[in-house]
Design a protein around this motif. Structure first.
Motif, short mmCIF file in Angstrom:
data_model
loop_
_atom_site.label_atom_id
_atom_site.label_comp_id
_atom_site.label_asym_id
_atom_site.label_seq_id
_atom_site.Cartn_x
_atom_site.Cartn_y
_atom_site.Cartn_z
N HIS A 178 2.99 -7.26 -13.26
CA HIS A 178 3.61 -7.37 -11.93
C HIS A 178 2.55 -7.41 -10.84
O HIS A 178 2.62 -8.25 -9.92
CB HIS A 178 4.55 -6.18 -11.71
CG HIS A 178 5.07 -6.09 -10.32
ND1 HIS A 178 6.10 -6.88 -9.84
CD2 HIS A 178 4.71 -5.29 -9.26
CE1 HIS A 178 6.34 -6.59 -8.57
NE2 HIS A 178 5.50 -5.63 -8.20
N ALA A 179 1.56 -6.55 -10.95
CA ALA A 179 0.49 -6.53 -9.95
C ALA A 179 -0.31 -7.83 -9.97
O ALA A 179 -0.66 -8.39 -8.92
CB ALA A 179 -0.43 -5.34 -10.19
N LEU A 180 -0.60 -8.34 -11.17
CA LEU A 180 -1.39 -9.56 -11.28
C LEU A 180 -0.64 -10.78 -10.75
O LEU A 180 -1.25 -11.73 -10.25
CB LEU A 180 -1.79 -9.80 -12.74
CG LEU A 180 -2.75 -8.77 -13.35
CD1 LEU A 180 -2.96 -9.04 -14.83
CD2 LEU A 180 -4.07 -8.78 -12.61
N GLY A 211 9.32 -5.86 -5.36
CA GLY A 211 8.56 -6.94 -4.75
C GLY A 211 7.08 -6.72 -4.60
O GLY A 211 6.28 -7.51 -5.09
N GLY A 212 6.66 -5.68 -3.94
CA GLY A 212 5.24 -5.49 -3.63
C GLY A 212 4.57 -4.48 -4.52
O GLY A 212 5.08 -4.12 -5.59
N PRO A 213 3.40 -3.98 -4.10
CA PRO A 213 2.69 -2.96 -4.88
C PRO A 213 3.54 -1.71 -5.07
O PRO A 213 4.30 -1.31 -4.17
CB PRO A 213 1.45 -2.66 -4.03
CG PRO A 213 1.25 -3.87 -3.19
CD PRO A 213 2.64 -4.39 -2.90
N ALA A 214 3.41 -1.10 -6.23
CA ALA A 214 4.19 0.10 -6.55
C ALA A 214 3.33 1.05 -7.36
O ALA A 214 2.37 0.65 -8.01
CB ALA A 214 5.44 -0.27 -7.34
N VAL A 215 3.68 2.33 -7.31
CA VAL A 215 3.08 3.34 -8.18
C VAL A 215 4.10 3.65 -9.27
O VAL A 215 5.21 4.09 -8.97
CB VAL A 215 2.72 4.62 -7.40
CG1 VAL A 215 2.16 5.68 -8.36
CG2 VAL A 215 1.71 4.31 -6.30
N ALA A 234 -8.08 -3.60 -1.57
CA ALA A 234 -6.62 -3.50 -1.47
C ALA A 234 -6.07 -2.96 -2.79
O ALA A 234 -6.64 -3.21 -3.86
CB ALA A 234 -6.03 -4.87 -1.16
N LEU A 235 -4.97 -2.23 -2.71
CA LEU A 235 -4.34 -1.68 -3.91
C LEU A 235 -3.20 -2.60 -4.33
O LEU A 235 -2.22 -2.77 -3.60
CB LEU A 235 -3.82 -0.27 -3.64
CG LEU A 235 -3.27 0.47 -4.86
CD1 LEU A 235 -4.40 0.87 -5.81
CD2 LEU A 235 -2.48 1.71 -4.44
N SER A 236 -3.32 -3.20 -5.53
CA SER A 236 -2.25 -4.07 -6.01
C SER A 236 -1.21 -3.31 -6.81
O SER A 236 -0.15 -3.84 -7.14
CB SER A 236 -2.84 -5.19 -6.88
OG SER A 236 -3.50 -4.66 -8.01
#
Length: 263
Positions: free
Chosen positions: A76-78, A57-61, A230-232
């Motif tokens: 996914h981030a965009l 769902g959210g931001p991931a590394v 913010a880190l996307s």
């Protein structure tokens, strides 16, 4: 196989509860009549990673593997943060097309594909805009890549002479923040190909290029980005140790980078 070993080595030092492993094909894959090597495997990995990111769902590394994992991670981030600037830390800009690539290896085409130029099977419906890209640390470019960079006006930040010197690092940070600010972005996606580091710092990379960044400068630039934006999402790629001992030697540097991305 060295890339798979590298990703697994990193996973052993990550918190199990927040780590998802993506199975990748063992076979080499097929070009499917294109000039992109192992295209069938690339498609399978992209789709499996995209499904896992959607479930997350959210931001991931995302931990690679090679830079090809960004084919699912950046879109996914965009989707969640369309005003993202992609900061591409890499010794190579990865801006070849299937026609310009000397090798046919997709790892050298990833960013160009994200920008909408590449094999039809891999180009996404809503490509990244060149104005939302900043490439940091690239020092080995093919002619076609250099032409594209000039044509599109992609911001490039070269490694500063005097690796690890405080003034050099500060200058790069200032240039990076200025470049990202000029895109109008409010969030960043940070891609780290470990070959952006100087090969004297890290052993387990498949395509070492001299005169790279110091670990201290890389971590400082990531921290500066995290302090303002913010880190996307983020990705760490191309860890390819030749032995368990080599992986152990490099792990402190890699965990330092992960710490900068996730703190």
């Amino acid at each position: 196989m060295r890339l798979a070993d590298g990703a697994h080595a990193i996973s052993h030092d990550l918190p199990a509860a927040s780590t998802t492993l993506i199975d990748v094909p063992i076979g080499a894959g097929d070009a499917l009549g294109t000039s992109v090597a192992r295209l069938s495997s690339l498609l399978m990995v992209r789709d499996r990673l995209a499904a896992a990111l959607l479930a997350h769902g959210g931001p991931a590394v995302t931990i690679g593997g090679d830079c090809g994992v960004q084919l699912a991670a950046v879109p996914h981030a965009l989707t969640h943060s369309p005003d993202t600037c992609v900061v591409w830390f890499d010794a190579h800009p990865d801006l070849n097309t299937p026609q310009s690539s000397p090798s046919g290896a997709f790892t050298g085409m990833v960013l160009r594909t994200l920008l909408g130029h590449g094999a039809d099977e891999l180009v996404c419906a809503d490509p990244l805009a060149p104005q939302r890209v900043v490439v940091v640390g690239a020092r080995q470019l093919d002619d076609g890549e250099a032409e594209f960079i000039e044509q599109e006006g992609i911001r490039m930040i070269a490694p500063t002479a005097g690796i690890g010197e405080q003034d050099a690092g500060a200058a790069m940070i200032a240039e990076l923040l200025d470049a990202v600010e000029s895109t109008g972005a409010t969030s960043v996606y940070i891609h780290v190909d470990l070959d952006v580091l100087d090969p004297g710092i890290i052993q387990g990379i498949g395509s070492p290029v001299p005169f790279g960044l110091s670990a201290a400068d890389l971590v400082a630039m990531i921290a500066a980005l995290r302090g303002r934006y913010a880190l996307s999402g983020a990705g760490i790629t191309e860890f390819a140790p030749a032995s368990p001992e080599e992986a152990d030697d490099d792990m402190a540097t890699i965990l330092r980078i992960i710490g900068a991305l996730t703190r």
